[in-house]
Design a protein around this motif. Structure first.
Motif, PDB file in Angstrom:
ATOM      1  N   VAL A 258       9.647  -2.068  -2.878  1.00 59.26           N
ATOM      2  CA  VAL A 258       9.200  -2.209  -1.493  1.00 59.26           C
ATOM      3  C   VAL A 258       8.293  -1.031  -1.086  1.00 59.26           C
ATOM      4  O   VAL A 258       7.250  -1.215  -0.463  1.00 59.26           O
ATOM      5  N   LEU A 259       8.692   0.176  -1.470  1.00 61.49           N
ATOM      6  CA  LEU A 259       7.879   1.355  -1.132  1.00 61.49           C
ATOM      7  C   LEU A 259       6.537   1.315  -1.867  1.00 61.49           C
ATOM      8  O   LEU A 259       5.495   1.667  -1.315  1.00 61.49           O
ATOM      9  N   LYS A 260       6.582   0.828  -3.118  1.00 61.51           N
ATOM     10  CA  LYS A 260       5.337   0.705  -3.883  1.00 61.51           C
ATOM     11  C   LYS A 260       4.401  -0.302  -3.204  1.00 61.51           C
ATOM     12  O   LYS A 260       3.193  -0.097  -3.121  1.00 61.51           O
ATOM     13  N   ALA A 261       4.989  -1.400  -2.706  1.00 66.63           N
ATOM     14  CA  ALA A 261       4.185  -2.436  -2.045  1.00 66.63           C
ATOM     15  C   ALA A 261       3.533  -1.871  -0.781  1.00 66.63           C
ATOM     16  O   ALA A 261       2.347  -2.092  -0.517  1.00 66.63           O
ATOM     17  N   PHE A 262       4.297  -1.119   0.001  1.00 71.62           N
ATOM     18  CA  PHE A 262       3.811  -0.493   1.247  1.00 71.62           C
ATOM     19  C   PHE A 262       2.622   0.430   0.939  1.00 71.62           C
ATOM     20  O   PHE A 262       1.572   0.353   1.577  1.00 71.62           O
ATOM     21  N   ASP A 263       2.803   1.269  -0.094  1.00 70.74           N
ATOM     22  CA  ASP A 263       1.743   2.224  -0.447  1.00 70.74           C
ATOM     23  C   ASP A 263       0.544   1.530  -1.098  1.00 70.74           C
ATOM     24  O   ASP A 263      -0.593   1.947  -0.905  1.00 70.74           O
ATOM     25  N   ALA A 264       0.831   0.480  -1.876  1.00 74.63           N
ATOM     26  CA  ALA A 264      -0.268  -0.217  -2.579  1.00 74.63           C
ATOM     27  C   ALA A 264      -1.289  -0.755  -1.581  1.00 74.63           C
ATOM     28  O   ALA A 264      -2.496  -0.672  -1.802  1.00 74.63           O
ATOM     29  N   LEU A 265      -0.809  -1.323  -0.475  1.00 80.31           N
ATOM     30  CA  LEU A 265      -1.743  -1.876   0.511  1.00 80.31           C
ATOM     31  C   LEU A 265      -2.199  -0.811   1.517  1.00 80.31           C
ATOM     32  O   LEU A 265      -3.071  -1.067   2.333  1.00 80.31           O
ATOM     33  N   GLY A 266      -1.607   0.374   1.445  1.00 77.65           N
ATOM     34  CA  GLY A 266      -1.991   1.446   2.383  1.00 77.65           C
ATOM     35  C   GLY A 266      -1.446   1.213   3.778  1.00 77.65           C
ATOM     36  O   GLY A 266      -2.100   1.544   4.768  1.00 77.65           O
ATOM     37  N   CYS A 267      -0.236   0.649   3.867  1.00 76.48           N
ATOM     38  CA  CYS A 267       0.356   0.388   5.188  1.00 76.48           C
ATOM     39  C   CYS A 267       0.720   1.707   5.868  1.00 76.48           C
ATOM     40  O   CYS A 267       0.873   2.731   5.205  1.00 76.48           O
ATOM     41  N   ARG A 268       0.887   1.635   7.189  1.00 76.85           N
ATOM     42  CA  ARG A 268       1.242   2.827   7.965  1.00 76.85           C
ATOM     43  C   ARG A 268       2.326   2.508   8.989  1.00 76.85           C
ATOM     44  O   ARG A 268       2.367   1.391   9.525  1.00 76.85           O
ATOM     45  N   ASP A 269       3.162   3.478   9.258  1.00 73.65           N
ATOM     46  CA  ASP A 269       4.137   3.491  10.357  1.00 73.65           C
ATOM     47  C   ASP A 269       5.271   2.464  10.256  1.00 73.65           C
ATOM     48  O   ASP A 269       6.426   2.812  10.402  1.00 73.65           O
ATOM     49  N   ILE A 270       4.933   1.202  10.074  1.00 70.01           N
ATOM     50  CA  ILE A 270       5.982   0.172  10.110  1.00 70.01           C
ATOM     51  C   ILE A 270       5.547  -1.069   9.325  1.00 70.01           C
ATOM     52  O   ILE A 270       4.390  -1.465   9.372  1.00 70.01           O
ATOM     53  N   SER A 271       6.492  -1.665   8.609  1.00 68.47           N
ATOM     54  CA  SER A 271       6.239  -2.933   7.896  1.00 68.47           C
ATOM     55  C   SER A 271       7.574  -3.566   7.532  1.00 68.47           C
ATOM     56  O   SER A 271       8.612  -2.902   7.577  1.00 68.47           O
ATOM     57  N   ARG A 272       7.507  -4.835   7.150  1.00 69.60           N
ATOM     58  CA  ARG A 272       8.701  -5.529   6.653  1.00 69.60           C
ATOM     59  C   ARG A 272       8.310  -6.305   5.402  1.00 69.60           C
ATOM     60  O   ARG A 272       7.307  -7.005   5.396  1.00 69.60           O
ATOM     61  N   VAL A 273       9.114  -6.141   4.358  1.00 72.72           N
ATOM     62  CA  VAL A 273       8.770  -6.770   3.083  1.00 72.72           C
ATOM     63  C   VAL A 273       9.786  -7.864   2.751  1.00 72.72           C
ATOM     64  O   VAL A 273      10.992  -7.628   2.808  1.00 72.72           O
ATOM     65  N   ASP A 274       9.304  -9.062   2.408  1.00 73.00           N
ATOM     66  CA  ASP A 274      10.188 -10.163   2.008  1.00 73.00           C
ATOM     67  C   ASP A 274      10.343 -10.163   0.491  1.00 73.00           C
ATOM     68  O   ASP A 274       9.361 -10.017  -0.239  1.00 73.00           O
TER      69      ASP A 274
END
Ligand code: ATP
Ligand code: MG
Length: 328
Positions: A258-274
């Motif tokens: 999940v953390l890899k997915a967040f960083d891969a897209l360059g997300c910031r502050d908040i997200s939710r991963v299914d």
């Protein structure tokens, strides 16, 4: 410094005005906006700013220092990035992901290519622009066909899962007619389903208690996965476990992915991963860079509650996370 915050909100994008999907989303957006306005107003000077063709004028007049985005944009394939792009142009700092991360997260087909590059485990997939394309031999039924650039369950129904080439062709054909191309076809991961909330940036990312969704009690006719019908009609029948009863090993690999997915897209502050899990392997289905924040309804506020973070604290935490990032 006391910030003036702009609460940027919209109505459903124009194409879906009359549909059941739009009505549901409309209600969700109203409730979320009103509640967040009330909360922010106790600490900040807040102005509600509607998104339409006159938004730039409103933003210029408002003199806000920070924008809290509840908007998925107006129309088009990169709609979720429209307001971030406008804010970036005007030099107004905003909460949440940037232009590129939102565009990538909205386009599941491109997001999956980026995930592959970064070794984020995700179901094998093929992208269809027409019905005549031949199915790759690596793609094994059952498969799921979905619009590549939608969210909130749009275009996800029981018959999205297909078991042979004929069903696949029929589904791809109808999705191409109804939604913007392309259609994303993925291996259907038959296994447990989870959703994971993240707040923060860099080394200070917090993962909220993981939520498991169980569809065993959902009426068969709606499909036993998170279809639009299940999302909107089967709140009571969908069993939710939070924190999810999982082994520490699975929790660890899930969090890593999940953390890899967040960083891969360059997300910031908040997200939710299914996530779906098969043979103890967590597969990232998608990342929601603008997760729902409806009080008592959306998954992320429920997860926060389990971490002892009440709804108003969650809203302030999101604002503080962004301010910390912006200040550097
Ligand atoms: N490859 C897959 N394998 C198994 N189930 C899947 C797969 N893709 C989608 N699903 C099921 O369909 C649901 C909706 O899919 P997805 O998250 O891609 O759509 P969405 O409309 O973006 O959802 P959201 O409401 O989270 O925005 C998932 O929660 C899951 O139940
Ligand atoms: Mg989803």
């Amino acid at each position: 410094m006391s910030y003036k915050i702009g609460l940027i909100y919209d109505r459903p994008h124009v194409e879906y005005k009359e549909t059941e999907e739009a009505k549901h989303v409309d209600h969700q957006k109203e409730v979320t906006k009103d509640e967040i306005y009330k909360i922010l107003n106790t600490k900040y000077n807040v102005e509600k700013i509607l998104v339409d063709e006159k938004t730039i004028e409103r933003l210029l007049k408002s003199e806000i220092d920070l924008a809290f985005l509840l908007t998925t944009g107006i129309r088009g394939e990169s709609r979720q990035s429209q307001i971030p792009a406008v804010l970036e142009m005007l030099g107004i700092p905003y909460i949440g992901s940037g232009v590129l991360a939102h565009a990538l997260a909205l386009n599941k087909a491109v997001a999956k290519k980026v995930f592959d590059y970064h070794d984020v485990t995700t179901p094998s997939f093929q992208i269809f622009y027409g019905v005549e394309e031949k199915l790759d031999s690596v793609m094994k039924f059952p498969l799921i066909a979905k619009p590549a650039c939608e969210g909130s369950g749009f275009g996800i129904h029981k018959d999205s899962v297909v078991h042979n080439e004929m069903e696949l062709k029929k589904k791809v054909e109808s999705l191409l007619k109804e939604y913007e191309p392309p259609v994303l076809v993925e291996e259907f991961i038959e296994g447990r389903e989870f959703t994971v909330g993240i707040i923060g940036n860099g080394k200070n990312k917090m993962i909220l208690p993981i939520m498991e969704l169980n569809f065993d009690d959902v009426p068969e006719k709606y499909g036993r996965f998170n279809t639009f019908e299940v999302k909107t009609k089967c709140g009571d029948e969908t069993k939710v476990f939070c924190p999810a009863p999982i082994t520490s090993e699975l929790e660890k690999t899930m969090k890593e992915n999940v953390l890899k997915a967040f960083d891969a897209l360059g997300c910031r502050d908040i997200s939710r991963v299914d996530i779906r899990v098969k043979d103890d392997k967590p597969y990232v289905i998608e990342i929601n860079s603008l997760p729902g924040l409806e009080p008592l309804y959306s998954d992320l506020p429920k997860m926060a509650e389990k971490a002892g973070i009440a709804y108003d604290q969650l809203i302030f935490k999101i604002v503080d996370t962004a301010i910390e990032r912006i200040k550097g």
